[in-house]
Design a protein around this motif. Sequence first.
Motif, PDB file in Angstrom:
ATOM      1  N   ARG A 110       0.834  -1.205   0.000  1.00 21.85           N
ATOM      2  CA  ARG A 110       0.000   0.000   0.000  1.00 21.85           C
ATOM      3  C   ARG A 110       0.862   1.246   0.000  1.00 21.85           C
ATOM      4  NH1 ARG A 110      -3.475   0.418   5.036  1.00 21.85           N
ATOM      5  NH2 ARG A 110      -1.682   1.483   5.874  1.00 21.85           N
ATOM      6  N   ASP A 111       1.836   1.296   0.908  1.00 20.13           N
ATOM      7  CA  ASP A 111       2.738   2.436   1.008  1.00 20.13           C
ATOM      8  C   ASP A 111       3.933   2.019   1.843  1.00 20.13           C
ATOM      9  OD1 ASP A 111       2.210   3.135   3.915  1.00 20.13           O
ATOM     10  OD2 ASP A 111       0.216   3.569   3.126  1.00 20.13           O
ATOM     11  N   ALA A 112       4.866   2.928   2.001  1.00 16.91           N
ATOM     12  CA  ALA A 112       6.078   2.628   2.768  1.00 16.91           C
ATOM     13  C   ALA A 112       6.581   3.902   3.422  1.00 16.91           C
ATOM     14  CB  ALA A 112       7.147   2.031   1.858  1.00 16.91           C
ATOM     15  N   ASP A 113       7.372   3.726   4.447  1.00 15.27           N
ATOM     16  CA  ASP A 113       8.009   4.857   5.119  1.00 15.27           C
ATOM     17  C   ASP A 113       9.494   4.527   5.296  1.00 15.27           C
ATOM     18  OD1 ASP A 113       8.815   7.027   6.582  1.00 15.27           O
ATOM     19  OD2 ASP A 113       7.372   6.748   8.212  1.00 15.27           O
ATOM     20  N   TRP A 114      10.273   4.971   4.346  1.00 13.54           N
ATOM     21  CA  TRP A 114      11.720   4.730   4.406  1.00 13.54           C
ATOM     22  C   TRP A 114      12.430   5.745   5.288  1.00 13.54           C
ATOM     23  CZ3 TRP A 114       9.004   5.369  -0.165  1.00 13.54           C
ATOM     24  CH2 TRP A 114       8.996   6.654  -0.703  1.00 13.54           C
ATOM     25  N   LYS A 115      11.691   6.753   5.783  1.00 13.22           N
ATOM     26  CA  LYS A 115      12.278   7.760   6.675  1.00 13.22           C
ATOM     27  C   LYS A 115      12.063   7.433   8.156  1.00 13.22           C
ATOM     28  CE  LYS A 115      11.700  11.431   3.300  1.00 13.22           C
ATOM     29  NZ  LYS A 115      10.993  12.669   2.962  1.00 13.22           N
ATOM     30  N   ALA A 116      11.291   6.400   8.444  1.00 18.42           N
ATOM     31  CA  ALA A 116      10.991   6.021   9.827  1.00 18.42           C
ATOM     32  C   ALA A 116      12.260   5.554  10.540  1.00 18.42           C
ATOM     33  CB  ALA A 116       9.949   4.911   9.853  1.00 18.42           C
ATOM     34  N   ILE A 117      12.212   5.554  11.875  1.00 15.62           N
ATOM     35  CA  ILE A 117      13.334   5.065  12.676  1.00 15.62           C
ATOM     36  C   ILE A 117      13.772   3.706  12.149  1.00 15.62           C
ATOM     37  CG2 ILE A 117      13.996   4.220  14.966  1.00 15.62           C
ATOM     38  CD1 ILE A 117      12.087   6.368  16.124  1.00 15.62           C
ATOM     39  N   ARG A 118      12.819   2.843  11.919  1.00 20.37           N
ATOM     40  CA  ARG A 118      13.057   1.552  11.271  1.00 20.37           C
ATOM     41  C   ARG A 118      12.156   1.552  10.044  1.00 20.37           C
ATOM     42  NH1 ARG A 118      15.538  -3.230  12.178  1.00 20.37           N
ATOM     43  NH2 ARG A 118      16.202  -2.516  14.208  1.00 20.37           N
TER      44      ARG A 118
ATOM     45  N   GLN B 146      18.750  -0.571   4.949  1.00 17.42           N
ATOM     46  CA  GLN B 146      18.118  -0.767   3.650  1.00 17.42           C
ATOM     47  C   GLN B 146      17.091   0.316   3.327  1.00 17.42           C
ATOM     48  OE1 GLN B 146      17.310  -5.151   4.096  1.00 17.42           O
ATOM     49  NE2 GLN B 146      18.377  -5.170   2.124  1.00 17.42           N
ATOM     50  N   LYS B 147      17.203   1.457   4.021  1.00 15.79           N
ATOM     51  CA  LYS B 147      16.314   2.586   3.735  1.00 15.79           C
ATOM     52  C   LYS B 147      16.395   3.007   2.273  1.00 15.79           C
ATOM     53  CE  LYS B 147      16.097   4.802   8.242  1.00 15.79           C
ATOM     54  NZ  LYS B 147      15.638   6.060   8.782  1.00 15.79           N
ATOM     55  N   ALA B 148      17.605   3.156   1.765  1.00 18.25           N
ATOM     56  CA  ALA B 148      17.792   3.608   0.378  1.00 18.25           C
ATOM     57  C   ALA B 148      17.247   2.573  -0.607  1.00 18.25           C
ATOM     58  CB  ALA B 148      19.265   3.892   0.109  1.00 18.25           C
ATOM     59  N   ASP B 149      17.425   1.288  -0.313  1.00 15.03           N
ATOM     60  CA  ASP B 149      16.885   0.236  -1.183  1.00 15.03           C
ATOM     61  C   ASP B 149      15.362   0.312  -1.233  1.00 15.03           C
ATOM     62  OD1 ASP B 149      19.453  -0.828  -1.643  1.00 15.03           O
ATOM     63  OD2 ASP B 149      19.291  -2.159   0.086  1.00 15.03           O
ATOM     64  N   LEU B 150      14.742   0.508  -0.073  1.00 19.65           N
ATOM     65  CA  LEU B 150      13.288   0.615  -0.019  1.00 19.65           C
ATOM     66  C   LEU B 150      12.806   1.839  -0.784  1.00 19.65           C
ATOM     67  CD1 LEU B 150      10.516  -0.314   0.959  1.00 19.65           C
ATOM     68  CD2 LEU B 150      10.957   0.923   3.109  1.00 19.65           C
ATOM     69  N   GLU B 151      13.452   2.958  -0.569  1.00 19.62           N
ATOM     70  CA  GLU B 151      13.058   4.173  -1.279  1.00 19.62           C
ATOM     71  C   GLU B 151      13.170   3.985  -2.789  1.00 19.62           C
ATOM     72  OE1 GLU B 151      13.955   8.990  -1.327  1.00 19.62           O
ATOM     73  OE2 GLU B 151      15.372   7.650  -0.311  1.00 19.62           O
ATOM     74  N   ALA B 152      14.268   3.424  -3.268  1.00 26.55           N
ATOM     75  CA  ALA B 152      14.455   3.209  -4.708  1.00 26.55           C
ATOM     76  C   ALA B 152      13.397   2.248  -5.263  1.00 26.55           C
ATOM     77  CB  ALA B 152      15.862   2.671  -4.979  1.00 26.55           C
ATOM     78  N   PHE B 153      13.113   1.171  -4.539  1.00 30.30           N
ATOM     79  CA  PHE B 153      12.104   0.204  -4.971  1.00 30.30           C
ATOM     80  C   PHE B 153      10.745   0.895  -5.087  1.00 30.30           C
ATOM     81  CE2 PHE B 153       8.905  -3.076  -4.290  1.00 30.30           C
ATOM     82  CZ  PHE B 153       9.341  -4.105  -5.117  1.00 30.30           C
ATOM     83  N   CYS B 154      10.388   1.684  -4.099  1.00 28.88           N
ATOM     84  CA  CYS B 154       9.097   2.379  -4.108  1.00 28.88           C
ATOM     85  C   CYS B 154       9.009   3.385  -5.248  1.00 28.88           C
ATOM     86  CB  CYS B 154       8.856   3.054  -2.762  1.00 28.88           C
ATOM     87  SG  CYS B 154       8.546   1.870  -1.429  1.00 28.88           S
ATOM     88  N   HIS B 155      10.060   4.146  -5.479  1.00 27.36           N
ATOM     89  CA  HIS B 155      10.051   5.102  -6.591  1.00 27.36           C
ATOM     90  C   HIS B 155       9.919   4.368  -7.931  1.00 27.36           C
ATOM     91  CE1 HIS B 155      10.552   8.658  -4.252  1.00 27.36           C
ATOM     92  NE2 HIS B 155      11.751   8.326  -3.794  1.00 27.36           N
ATOM     93  N   ARG B 156      10.620   3.271  -8.067  1.00 26.79           N
ATOM     94  CA  ARG B 156      10.604   2.491  -9.316  1.00 26.79           C
ATOM     95  C   ARG B 156       9.200   1.953  -9.608  1.00 26.79           C
ATOM     96  NH1 ARG B 156      14.856  -0.291  -8.207  1.00 26.79           N
ATOM     97  NH2 ARG B 156      13.893  -2.143  -7.309  1.00 26.79           N
ATOM     98  N   HIS B 157       8.442   1.638  -8.572  1.00 31.07           N
ATOM     99  CA  HIS B 157       7.128   1.024  -8.764  1.00 31.07           C
ATOM    100  C   HIS B 157       5.957   1.947  -8.417  1.00 31.07           C
ATOM    101  CE1 HIS B 157       8.791  -2.865  -9.766  1.00 31.07           C
ATOM    102  NE2 HIS B 157       9.653  -2.701  -8.780  1.00 31.07           N
ATOM    103  N   GLY B 158       6.231   3.219  -8.182  1.00 28.89           N
ATOM    104  CA  GLY B 158       5.160   4.170  -7.911  1.00 28.89           C
ATOM    105  C   GLY B 158       4.443   3.935  -6.593  1.00 28.89           C
ATOM    106  N   ILE B 159       5.167   3.423  -5.609  1.00 31.84           N
ATOM    107  CA  ILE B 159       4.590   3.181  -4.280  1.00 31.84           C
ATOM    108  C   ILE B 159       4.783   4.437  -3.441  1.00 31.84           C
ATOM    109  CG2 ILE B 159       4.787   1.804  -2.168  1.00 31.84           C
ATOM    110  CD1 ILE B 159       5.846  -0.486  -4.060  1.00 31.84           C
ATOM    111  N   ALA B 160       3.708   4.905  -2.850  1.00 29.54           N
ATOM    112  CA  ALA B 160       3.738   6.164  -2.091  1.00 29.54           C
ATOM    113  C   ALA B 160       4.584   6.043  -0.827  1.00 29.54           C
ATOM    114  CB  ALA B 160       2.313   6.566  -1.713  1.00 29.54           C
ATOM    115  N   GLY B 161       5.283   7.111  -0.524  1.00 25.86           N
ATOM    116  CA  GLY B 161       5.969   7.245   0.755  1.00 25.86           C
ATOM    117  C   GLY B 161       5.031   7.959   1.718  1.00 25.86           C
ATOM    118  N   VAL B 162       4.670   7.294   2.812  1.00 30.27           N
ATOM    119  CA  VAL B 162       3.710   7.863   3.757  1.00 30.27           C
ATOM    120  C   VAL B 162       4.223   7.671   5.179  1.00 30.27           C
ATOM    121  CG1 VAL B 162       1.351   7.701   4.662  1.00 30.27           C
ATOM    122  CG2 VAL B 162       1.768   7.371   2.214  1.00 30.27           C
ATOM    123  N   SER B 163       4.290   8.764   5.923  1.00 35.43           N
ATOM    124  CA  SER B 163       4.583   8.686   7.356  1.00 35.43           C
ATOM    125  C   SER B 163       3.253   8.815   8.082  1.00 35.43           C
ATOM    126  CB  SER B 163       5.516   9.818   7.776  1.00 35.43           C
ATOM    127  OG  SER B 163       6.760   9.668   7.154  1.00 35.43           O
TER     128      SER B 163
END
Length: 181
Positions: free
Chosen positions: A34-42, A59-76
């Motif tokens: 649904r979404d991801a938060d790569w900026k969270a503490i974990r 693996q914050k950067a890996d998660l962020e890149a994966f989400c950008h590549r697939h149009g997955i929203a970053g949500v805190s």
Amino acid sequence: MQVRFAEDHISFLSYGFRGAMVHPMGMLTPAMIRDADWKAIRPEIRTARGETLFLPHDQKADLEAFCHRHGIAGVSRPDTWGDLLEPFLDTRIDADQERATIDRLHGAGFAQEAITGIRRRLAPIMLAYNFGAMVWEWIHLGLFDLLTAANASVIDPALQAELGDPAAFYEWTMAIAEHHR
């Protein structure tokens, strides 16, 4: 916890939280996220069914890149579990801080009786985790810490058993994490 990113999926090679859809191993495709938060503490992934899955900090950067590549929203989102577990920190909480925490929980839809009941239920395991296991966390305890306490070998299995069926407990924690919506 061991996670590997591929072009079109994320493999959880070792996920220690009983009840999780990826325990002990599993895979997520972008459609399952649904979404991801790569900026969270974990770093966190929220699945389409409302489950929060954690990734290693490095693996914050890996998660962020994966989400950008697939149009997955970053949500805190608000840290409901951080507020619920605040009394178990190794620090003194002053009256103003406690009032602000209770106000946030009320604003998220938690009645005082629910807050008290959740904290009472979790007190034995969280005290054993933060003090008995000598974690001594004084800044933040959240959902990851709760799940760790419920699954860690350093915690008395009798305390973990008091939480009930591991899968049902896990679902309860996820429902609370989603409660603010």
